[in-house]
Structures are given as structure tokens and as C-alpha cells.
Design a protein around this motif. Structure first.
Motif, mmCIF file in Angstrom:
data_model
loop_
_atom_site.group_PDB
_atom_site.id
_atom_site.type_symbol
_atom_site.label_atom_id
_atom_site.label_comp_id
_atom_site.label_asym_id
_atom_site.label_seq_id
_atom_site.Cartn_x
_atom_site.Cartn_y
_atom_site.Cartn_z
ATOM 1 N N ILE A 23 0.863 -1.184 0.000
ATOM 2 C CA ILE A 23 0.000 0.000 0.000
ATOM 3 C C ILE A 23 0.895 1.227 0.000
ATOM 4 C CG2 ILE A 23 -1.700 1.326 1.319
ATOM 5 C CD1 ILE A 23 -2.562 -1.371 2.572
ATOM 6 N N ALA A 25 0.973 4.474 0.913
ATOM 7 C CA ALA A 25 0.241 5.462 1.708
ATOM 8 C C ALA A 25 0.709 6.880 1.356
ATOM 9 C CB ALA A 25 0.424 5.190 3.186
ATOM 10 N N PRO A 44 -9.830 12.463 1.030
ATOM 11 C CA PRO A 44 -10.663 11.332 1.422
ATOM 12 C C PRO A 44 -9.985 10.390 2.412
ATOM 13 C CG PRO A 44 -10.140 11.275 -0.940
ATOM 14 C CD PRO A 44 -9.517 12.503 -0.390
ATOM 15 N N GLY A 46 -8.182 7.394 3.845
ATOM 16 C CA GLY A 46 -7.192 6.499 3.234
ATOM 17 C C GLY A 46 -6.254 7.198 2.277
ATOM 18 N N GLY A 48 -3.842 9.207 2.973
ATOM 19 C CA GLY A 48 -2.470 9.332 3.475
ATOM 20 C C GLY A 48 -2.220 10.489 4.428
ATOM 21 N N LYS A 49 -3.279 11.126 4.876
ATOM 22 C CA LYS A 49 -3.123 12.321 5.723
ATOM 23 C C LYS A 49 -2.440 11.990 7.054
ATOM 24 C CE LYS A 49 -7.566 13.018 5.806
ATOM 25 N NZ LYS A 49 -8.001 11.816 5.075
ATOM 26 N N SER A 50 -2.961 10.965 7.740
ATOM 27 C CA SER A 50 -2.364 10.608 9.038
ATOM 28 C C SER A 50 -0.945 10.109 8.843
ATOM 29 C CB SER A 50 -3.191 9.526 9.739
ATOM 30 O OG SER A 50 -4.460 10.033 10.056
ATOM 31 N N THR A 51 -0.746 9.326 7.783
ATOM 32 C CA THR A 51 0.603 8.815 7.513
ATOM 33 C C THR A 51 1.571 9.979 7.323
ATOM 34 O OG1 THR A 51 -0.393 6.890 6.460
ATOM 35 C CG2 THR A 51 1.938 7.281 6.017
ATOM 36 N N HIS A 203 -11.423 16.959 8.260
ATOM 37 C CA HIS A 203 -12.449 16.658 7.260
ATOM 38 C C HIS A 203 -13.442 17.811 7.168
ATOM 39 C CE1 HIS A 203 -11.581 12.523 6.138
ATOM 40 N NE2 HIS A 203 -11.242 12.283 7.399
HETATM 41 N N1 LIG Z 1 0.134 0.660 9.921
HETATM 42 C C1 LIG Z 1 -0.370 0.432 8.706
HETATM 43 N N2 LIG Z 1 -0.166 -0.734 8.060
HETATM 44 C C2 LIG Z 1 -0.644 -0.966 6.819
HETATM 45 N N3 LIG Z 1 -1.355 -0.071 6.116
HETATM 46 C C3 LIG Z 1 -1.617 1.113 6.705
HETATM 47 C C4 LIG Z 1 -1.146 1.431 8.021
HETATM 48 N N4 LIG Z 1 -1.549 2.674 8.341
HETATM 49 C C5 LIG Z 1 -2.242 3.129 7.267
HETATM 50 N N5 LIG Z 1 -2.291 2.202 6.284
HETATM 51 C C6 LIG Z 1 -2.917 2.359 4.966
HETATM 52 O O1 LIG Z 1 -2.337 3.497 4.348
HETATM 53 C C7 LIG Z 1 -3.323 4.277 3.669
HETATM 54 C C8 LIG Z 1 -3.329 5.702 4.213
HETATM 55 O O2 LIG Z 1 -3.815 5.671 5.554
HETATM 56 P P1 LIG Z 1 -3.964 6.977 6.445
HETATM 57 O O3 LIG Z 1 -4.301 6.526 7.819
HETATM 58 O O4 LIG Z 1 -2.769 7.818 6.267
HETATM 59 O O5 LIG Z 1 -5.227 7.682 5.753
HETATM 60 P P2 LIG Z 1 -6.010 9.014 6.172
HETATM 61 O O6 LIG Z 1 -5.978 9.916 4.990
HETATM 62 O O7 LIG Z 1 -5.500 9.521 7.465
HETATM 63 O O8 LIG Z 1 -7.507 8.458 6.345
HETATM 64 P P3 LIG Z 1 -8.666 8.892 7.375
HETATM 65 O O9 LIG Z 1 -9.253 10.153 6.829
HETATM 66 O O10 LIG Z 1 -9.638 7.763 7.313
HETATM 67 O O11 LIG Z 1 -8.056 9.058 8.746
HETATM 68 C C9 LIG Z 1 -4.635 3.526 3.852
HETATM 69 O O12 LIG Z 1 -4.878 2.772 2.705
HETATM 70 C C10 LIG Z 1 -4.392 2.649 5.056
HETATM 71 O O13 LIG Z 1 -5.165 1.478 4.992
#
Ligand SMILES: Nc1ncnc2c1ncn2[C@@H]1O[C@H](COP(=O)(O)OP(=O)(O)OP(=O)(O)O)[C@@H](O)[C@H]1O
Ligand SMILES: [Mg+2]
Length: 282
Positions: A23, A25, A44, A46, A48-51, A203
Motif C-alpha cells: 500500500i 500510503a 478522502p 485512506g 495518506g493524511k495521518s501517515t 475533514h
Molecule cells: N500501519 C499500517 N499498516 C498498513 N497499512 C496502513 C497502516 N496505516 C495506514 N495504512 C494504509 O495506508 C493508507 C493511508 O492511511 P492513512 O491513515 O494515512 O489515511 P487518512 O488519509 O489519514 O484516512 P482517514 O481520513 O480515514 O483518517 C490507507 O490505505 C491505510 O489502509
């Protein structure tokens, strides 16, 4: 821009999770954040914002690419815990305060890692709690505080180390409209008063509108970027576009913000109402 004006810089930042099905991210993010910016990140679920926040906050390592925070390339920092503790503050959606600790004790937590005496810890923590308007709630436990007040404690905790950068992941996600606005007001105020850079994942378009710049993420990339024009600038434009408005502005030696602003903190001010009524009569 000199190096010192930039607090965050990423080059081709990539984070791949998983070894079987990969994935992406983060997929080649190039980002520059100026010191003192008040920035939001939308996109949206998933995307990648938190990542992005985890990697910027050295809570996760990038697969490849570079991250510079406060002039330091994160992979070359020797004591990452210490660097994080001294440079970065975190605020999360679920404030994650420790339920058995008072507001004051919760705010003290980041200072335990530093060589600060107990007395000094309490003094500094009291000071930031006063700054966020909770000087009279020092000994309350989290469950004796409202949701908005708990988030204020979390903001105070993120600031107690006087970090250069605060990373906030949906800090208003669990709050009602009023508490959400209060929390953003508070972060904005801290940004303006202390010069702390904020990167806020949200959001909520109402939160994003309050920031200087909005990054929109999609599939691990920054797909768009919007500079937010604040209501004051908008109103000034409107004022300049009308003959009466021009006359009012030209009659002034100096542009006073309070004198001309139709909006202050997103609210129509008394002056603003008068001006608007005048403009409507033209
Ligand atoms: N520890 C992890 N191991 C495997 N995949 C992960 C991990 N953390 C996040 N992902 C994947 O990486 C992608 C980005 O995740 P992230 O949490 O950054 O999204 P986001 O934009 O913060 O979403 P949300 O708005 O739902 O919080 C997603 O597809 C998620 O499933
Ligand atoms: Mg997230």
C-alpha cells in the motif's frame, strides 16, 4: 527563502506499508511549509493524511525520500525521541489524555522527558493552561471537563515544550460546532501569538477555511493546494470595488484593520454592519 524560514521540507516522500500487497500510503510527496504557517490537510479517507503526519513527526519512517524538520534531515537525527520531544507537539482526535491524571499533570507529561525540576514543570504547565483559558481547571480530571475543555488541555500539552511545529490529526473530529470553533480559535491564536507552525488534518471545510493554506491529498499525493483568502481580504476587495467603499478607504490616512474590517474572527462586526448597510444603499 532562507533555510531558517522553512520548518518542513519533504522530497519525494514515500511510505509503503506491507510486504505482500503493497500500500503506497505516501507516493512522492514534495512539500514545503514556512515557519509560522497555519496549514490544513484535507482529502478522502485512506488518502495518506495521518501517515503524512506520522512521518513528519518521526513516528513512522519513510520508505524512501527525505524529510527535513527544523533544518534536520530526520534519518540523520541521533536521538529521535529527544528531537521529537523538543521540536514537535501532537494533538489527536481523541485527545488521549490520561484519565487518572489531572489537567495539570496531563500537561506536564511531555516535560518528564526533559531535565526540568518538578516545580518548573508545574509552573510551565500552569502557564500554558492559563493561556488556553483553563487556569481554573488545573485539578480537574479529564472526565470532569467538557469535550472542548479536554481538547484545550490537549492543545496546552502540545505547546508546553514550546515546539516549533504542532501536528494535529483531526483535532476537532469529536467536537460539536461550538467547541470545534473554539479549538480552532485557540490554535489560531497560539499560531499568531507564539509563531508556532500548525499542520492540521481535518475533514471539516469550516476548519480548513480558517487556515492560510489547504493541501488536498488523494492516493498518497498532494493533488491540489488552495490559498485561503481570509474574510477581511475578501471584504476589502468588495469595498474597493464600490465607489463609496473607495471613498471611505481613500479618506483614511491609514488602513486600520478594526476600522474597515467587515469581519473579525469570522463574525460581522458592528462597524462591518454599518459599512455593509451603507454599501447596500449605493
Ligand atoms: N500501519 C499500517 N499498516 C498498513 N497499512 C496502513 C497502516 N496505516 C495506514 N495504512 C494504509 O495506508 C493508507 C493511508 O492511511 P492513512 O491513515 O494515512 O489515511 P487518512 O488519509 O489519514 O484516512 P482517514 O481520513 O480515514 O483518517 C490507507 O490505505 C491505510 O489502509
Ligand atoms: Mg487519518
Amino acid at each position: 527563502m532562507t533555510g531558517n524560514e522553512i520548518i518542513v521540507e519533504t522530497r519525494d516522500l514515500t511510505k509503503i506499508y506491507g510486504d505482500g500487497e503493497e500500500i503506497r500510503a505516501l507516493d512522492g510527496v514534495n512539500l514545503t511549509v514556512k515557519r509560522g504557517e497555519f496549514l490544513s490537510v484535507m482529502g478522502p479517507s485512506g488518502s495518506g493524511k495521518s501517515t503524512l503526519l506520522y512521518v513528519l513527526g518521526a513516528l513512522a519512517r519513510p520508505t524512501h525520500g527525505q524529510v527535513l524538520v527544523d533544518g534536520q534531515e530526520l534519518t540523520t537525527v541521533k536521538d529521535l525521541d529527544r528531537f521529537r520531544n523538543e521540536t514537535i507537539g501532537f494533538i489527536f482526535q481523541l485527545h488521549n489524555l490520561i484519565p487518572t491524571m489531572t489537567a495539570l499533570e496531563n500537561v506536564e507529561v511531555p516535560l518528564h522527558e526533559q531535565k526540568v525540576s518538578g516545580k518548573e514543570r508545574r509552573r510551565r504547565s500552569r502557564e500554558v493552561l492559563e493561556l488556553v483559558g483553563l487556569g481554573d481547571r488545573l485539578t480537574h480530571l479529564p472526565n470532569q471537563l467538557s469535550g472542548g475543555q479536554r481538547q484545550r488541555v490537549a492543545v496546552a500539552r502540545s505547546l508546553v515544550n514550546q515546539p516549533s511545529l504542532v501536528l494535529a490529526d483531526e483535532p476537532t473530529g469529536e467536537l460539536d460546532t461550538v467547541s470545534s470553533k473554539e479549538t480552532v480559535d485557540l490554535m489560531h491564536d497560539m499560531n499568531r501569538r507564539l509563531g508556532t507552525t500548525f499542520i492540521i488534518v481535518t475533514h471539516d471545510p469550516a476548519v480548513a477555511r480558517r487556515t492560510d493554506r489547504v493541501l488536498i491529498m488523494g492516493d498518497g499525493r498532494i493533488v491540489r493546494e488552495d490559498i485561503v483568502t481570509d474574510p477581511y481580504t475578501e471584504d476589502l476587495r468588495m469595498l474597493k470595488a464600490s465607489p463609496l467603499g473607495t471613498a471611505i478607504l481613500e479618506g483614511r490616512d491609514e488602513l486600520s484593520l478594526d476600522g474597515v474590517a467587515l469581519f473579525k474572527d469570522g463574525q460581522l462586526t458592528e462597524t462591518g454592519r454599518l459599512l455593509r448597510e451603507l454599501l447596500e444603499q449605493v
